[in-house]
Design an enzyme around this catalytic site. Structure first.
Site, PDB file in Angstrom:
ATOM      1  N   GLU A 257       9.792   7.619   8.393  1.00  0.00           N
ATOM      2  CA  GLU A 257      10.465   8.577   7.204  1.00  0.00           C
ATOM      3  C   GLU A 257       9.557   9.746   7.164  1.00  0.00           C
ATOM      4  OE1 GLU A 257       9.908   8.154   2.837  1.00  0.00           O
ATOM      5  OE2 GLU A 257      10.021  10.216   3.820  1.00  0.00           O
ATOM      6  N   CYS A 293       7.885  12.899  -1.078  1.00  0.00           N
ATOM      7  CA  CYS A 293       8.435  13.316   0.188  1.00  0.00           C
ATOM      8  C   CYS A 293       9.761  14.261  -0.242  1.00  0.00           C
ATOM      9  CB  CYS A 293       8.891  12.120   1.120  1.00  0.00           C
ATOM     10  SG  CYS A 293       9.013  10.481   0.138  1.00  0.00           S
TER      11      CYS A 293
HETATM   12  P1  NAP Z   1       0.040  10.908   8.810  1.00  0.00           P
HETATM   13  O1  NAP Z   1      -1.251  11.717   9.421  1.00  0.00           O
HETATM   14  O2  NAP Z   1       1.230  10.840   9.494  1.00  0.00           O
HETATM   15  O3  NAP Z   1      -0.712   9.361   8.750  1.00  0.00           O
HETATM   16  C1  NAP Z   1      -0.031   8.305   8.484  1.00  0.00           C
HETATM   17  C2  NAP Z   1      -0.277   7.129   9.021  1.00  0.00           C
HETATM   18  O4  NAP Z   1       0.022   6.866  10.470  1.00  0.00           O
HETATM   19  C3  NAP Z   1      -1.902   6.851   9.102  1.00  0.00           C
HETATM   20  O5  NAP Z   1      -2.114   5.364   9.094  1.00  0.00           O
HETATM   21  C4  NAP Z   1      -2.322   7.560  10.336  1.00  0.00           C
HETATM   22  O6  NAP Z   1      -3.528   6.582  10.800  1.00  0.00           O
HETATM   23  C5  NAP Z   1      -0.984   6.873  11.249  1.00  0.00           C
HETATM   24  N1  NAP Z   1      -0.986   7.921  12.573  1.00  0.00           N
HETATM   25  C6  NAP Z   1      -0.736   9.438  12.324  1.00  0.00           C
HETATM   26  N2  NAP Z   1      -0.498   9.900  13.320  1.00  0.00           N
HETATM   27  C7  NAP Z   1      -0.726   8.905  14.436  1.00  0.00           C
HETATM   28  C8  NAP Z   1      -0.792   8.868  15.735  1.00  0.00           C
HETATM   29  N3  NAP Z   1      -0.393   9.827  16.500  1.00  0.00           N
HETATM   30  N4  NAP Z   1      -1.004   7.549  16.314  1.00  0.00           N
HETATM   31  C9  NAP Z   1      -1.252   6.531  15.741  1.00  0.00           C
HETATM   32  N5  NAP Z   1      -1.009   6.686  14.283  1.00  0.00           N
HETATM   33  C10 NAP Z   1      -1.016   7.627  13.774  1.00  0.00           C
HETATM   34  O7  NAP Z   1       0.158  11.215   7.236  1.00  0.00           O
HETATM   35  P2  NAP Z   1      -0.793  11.170   6.159  1.00  0.00           P
HETATM   36  O8  NAP Z   1      -2.236  10.847   6.553  1.00  0.00           O
HETATM   37  O9  NAP Z   1      -0.056  10.534   4.882  1.00  0.00           O
HETATM   38  O10 NAP Z   1      -0.683  12.833   5.306  1.00  0.00           O
HETATM   39  C11 NAP Z   1      -0.802  13.959   6.486  1.00  0.00           C
HETATM   40  C12 NAP Z   1       0.403  14.738   6.106  1.00  0.00           C
HETATM   41  O11 NAP Z   1       1.512  14.267   6.257  1.00  0.00           O
HETATM   42  C13 NAP Z   1       0.425  15.499   4.920  1.00  0.00           C
HETATM   43  O12 NAP Z   1      -0.421  16.587   4.981  1.00  0.00           O
HETATM   44  C14 NAP Z   1       2.036  15.735   4.942  1.00  0.00           C
HETATM   45  O13 NAP Z   1       2.273  16.892   5.711  1.00  0.00           O
HETATM   46  C15 NAP Z   1       2.469  14.549   5.566  1.00  0.00           C
HETATM   47  N6  NAP Z   1       3.103  13.667   4.734  1.00  0.00           N
HETATM   48  C16 NAP Z   1       4.566  13.789   4.658  1.00  0.00           C
HETATM   49  C17 NAP Z   1       5.157  12.552   3.850  1.00  0.00           C
HETATM   50  C18 NAP Z   1       6.700  12.702   3.608  1.00  0.00           C
HETATM   51  O14 NAP Z   1       7.213  11.693   3.006  1.00  0.00           O
HETATM   52  N7  NAP Z   1       7.291  13.733   4.123  1.00  0.00           N
HETATM   53  C19 NAP Z   1       4.210  11.624   3.114  1.00  0.00           C
HETATM   54  C20 NAP Z   1       2.978  11.736   3.381  1.00  0.00           C
HETATM   55  C21 NAP Z   1       2.489  12.591   4.354  1.00  0.00           C
HETATM   56  P3  NAP Z   1      -4.814   7.314  11.321  1.00  0.00           P
HETATM   57  O15 NAP Z   1      -4.963   8.535  10.678  1.00  0.00           O
HETATM   58  O16 NAP Z   1      -5.943   6.163  11.157  1.00  0.00           O
HETATM   59  O17 NAP Z   1      -4.234   7.637  12.609  1.00  0.00           O
END
Ligand code: NAP
Length: 513
Positions: A257, A293
């Site tokens: 999601e 979200c």
């Molecule tokens: P994220 O960067 O997508 O990370 C979520 C999880 O996935 C973390 O455990 C991260 O761990 C892992 N991950 C991310 N990219 C990866 C990859 N390429 N390979 C392996 N593992 C990966 O999200 P976030 O830290 O929650 O927030 C960052 C951004 O996500 C926010 O600025 C926002 O834009 C967006 N966000 C959107 C929603 C929504 O519901 N739409 C919710 C939350 C966040 P590691 O960092 O250890 O790799």
């Protein structure tokens, strides 16, 4: 006490060679005292091997055993509530009221799955007695990897809907804790581990691994014993993990999601008549410092007279507003960077950032919006873009131009009926939930909820990550042909020991065969 260790099948493991990381207090923007260990390749393999070994036993526990296990998790969460909530507020900067609310919501969510297991309909049993005796029901898929989300340290994390729906289905779970709230996750993992021990279930059904590099998540998704993945987070993260899963020797489903701008369409007569509209929209945009979200990042106003300036009205409500910081300085930096880029875009009519908090509002004419795809990208945080439309046709064009969304909202008056009708037809191919009143923030946990949407809102629009139907992501059908009654699962036995509603030769009945 927070140990910073990783939990693998009941054992908290320390590794000399592990990389270390810390969580941050977002209010002070300073590291917290605990050292967390990134899971090693050995621990990742051990977690999935234990999960795989425990699968057969767990998959064959009765629905009532699983319901009792979930009840035990609720009790163990209560025991650790104070530690969980203190760590939650320190690591996320989310206020105490939100922490308590999310804690209760998380327990209520577990309760919905207890009720589901008690009535058992999700087994979807069907029996065909004419010709070969064919009986079909759903069966768990195997070990599931769950990624905790940054914006919901409880309800979408270690003990969130992904983990609980997988347990309810009979799948072991390996959690990749979100690095921004690793301490909260560790307390919650402790509660789950205690519940497993008290319920006398195999310890391998749960492991909890930390990490702040992509390495841990990538290895978990690529591990050959992983059979499914649940994820909430960014588009880039979700898509990267989805792509990895499709390149495996055995591709597996990834239910990610991801981003959504949740458009709200305000139709002409509603725009003219609702004096409380701007305030209600402002509240929704800024709720939880915009970190939902379902945050409405786009407001499409049908404004033929050109007399109503919705963005100025929202701007007034932003003045003097106080908001907590975002859950992590990295997320706040990303938000500010996106706002700075928008400020350089001379196609905007206006952009305004509140002087008292992080919130911002911008406006753009529909014709400009339609020319520039970047206007429909998610700005994660307390921001919304108002699109000013002169005609109903422009409203329809904006709707047509949008990618898949978690939600879309139509706010209208009776006089807007024809426009609503046309818009609804368009939005059905764009969104997973369509609202006709209120705002999209706030997601009820019921069977009729759908929290998912056409790509890129999620990787599989057929499934929801909120509500009891989330269980279907972790189940697959098995048909038994001419199988002896005593070898059949309880869901399909002649005597119907679970008292389920079953489809027998085309008729829904709870009778025995
Ligand atoms: P994220 O960067 O997508 O990370 C979520 C999880 O996935 C973390 O455990 C991260 O761990 C892992 N991950 C991310 N990219 C990866 C990859 N390429 N390979 C392996 N593992 C990966 O999200 P976030 O830290 O929650 O927030 C960052 C951004 O996500 C926010 O600025 C926002 O834009 C967006 N966000 C959107 C929603 C929504 O519901 N739409 C919710 C939350 C966040 P590691 O960092 O250890 O790799």
């Amino acid at each position: 006490m927070i140990s910073g260790k990783n939990l693998v099948a009941g054992k908290w493991l320390h590794s000399q060679d592990a990389k270390q990381f810390k969580t941050i207090d977002p209010i002070l923007d300073k590291p917290l005292p605990y050292d967390f260990q990134e899971a090693t390749s050995h621990q990742i393999s051990a977690a999935l091997e234990a999960a795989s070994k425990s699968f057969e036993l767990f998959a064959h526990t009765s629905f009532m055993q699983r319901a009792a296990f979930l009840e035990c998790i609720q009790e163990e969460l209560d025991v650790l509530q104070e530690d969980i909530l203190t760590t939650y507020t320190t690591e996320s900067a989310l206020p105490e009221g939100r922490a308590k609310g999310e804690f209760q919501r998380t327990k209520d969510q577990i309760q919905r799955f207890i009720e589901l297991l008690s009535e058992g309909s999700f087994a979807t049993a069907s029996i065909h007695t004419q010709g070969p005796d064919l009986r079909k029901a759903l069966h768990p898929i195997g070990p599931v990897v769950v990624f905790g989300a940054s914006n919901f340290p409880l309800a979408f994390s270690t003990v969130g809907g992904d983990t609980i729906s997988a347990f309810a289905a009979g799948c072991p779970v390996v959690v990749k804790a979100h690095p921004y709230h690793a301490g909260t996750s560790e307390w919650v993992a402790q509660a789950i581990a205690n519940a497993i021990e008290k319920s006398k279930l195999p310890l391998g059904i749960f492991s909890h691994l930390g990490g702040q590099s992509h390495e841990v998540g990538s290895q978990l998704v690529c591990h050959p014993l992983t059979k499914g993945v649940g994820f909430t987070g960014s588009f880039s993260g979700g898509k990267a993990l989805y792509d990895l899963a499709q390149k495996r020797e055995e591709p597996i489903p990834v239910f990610a999601e991801m981003g959504s701008i949740n458009p709200i369409f305000v139709l002409e007569h509603k725009l003219q008549s609702d004096s409380g509209l701007a305030e209600a929209l402002t509240q929704s945009v800024t709720l939880g410092t915009g970190q939902f979200c379902t945050n409405p990042g786009l407001i499409v106003a049908c404004n033929p007279s050109g007399k109503i300036d919705l963005s100025s009205q929202i701007k007034k409500h932003l003045e003097g507003m106080q908001l907590p910081p975002m859950v992590h300085s990295n997320i706040e930096k990303q938000y500010n960077k996106q706002l700075s880029l928008l400020k350089l875009n001379d196609k905007l009519n206006s952009i305004h950032t509140s002087e008292s908090c992080l919130a911002a509002v911008a406006s753009v004419k529909a014709a400009q919006f339609l020319k520039d795809k970047s206007f429909s990208e998610e700005v994660f945080g307390p921001f919304t873009l108002v699109v000013d439309c002169k005609t109903v046709d422009e409203v329809f064009e904006v709707a047509d131009s949008l990618a898949g969304q978690l939600t879309a909202t139509i706010l209208s008056e009776t006089k807007d009926y024809e426009t609503s009708k046309g818009l609804l037809i368009k939005l059905q191919s764009k969104a997973g939930r369509i609202l006709f009143e209120g705002v999209p923030t706030g997601v009820a946990v019921t069977q009729s909820m759908h929290h998912g949407g056409p790509y890129p809102a999620s990787t599989d629009s057929r499934f929801t990550s909120v509500g009891t139907d989330a269980i279907y992501r972790w189940l697959r059908p098995i048909a038994f042909q001419d199988c002896p009654n005593e070898l059949l699962p309880d869901t399909l036995k002649n005597e119907n020991p679970l008292g389920l509603q079953r489809n027998i030769d085309g008729k829904l009945t709870s009778a025995a065969l």
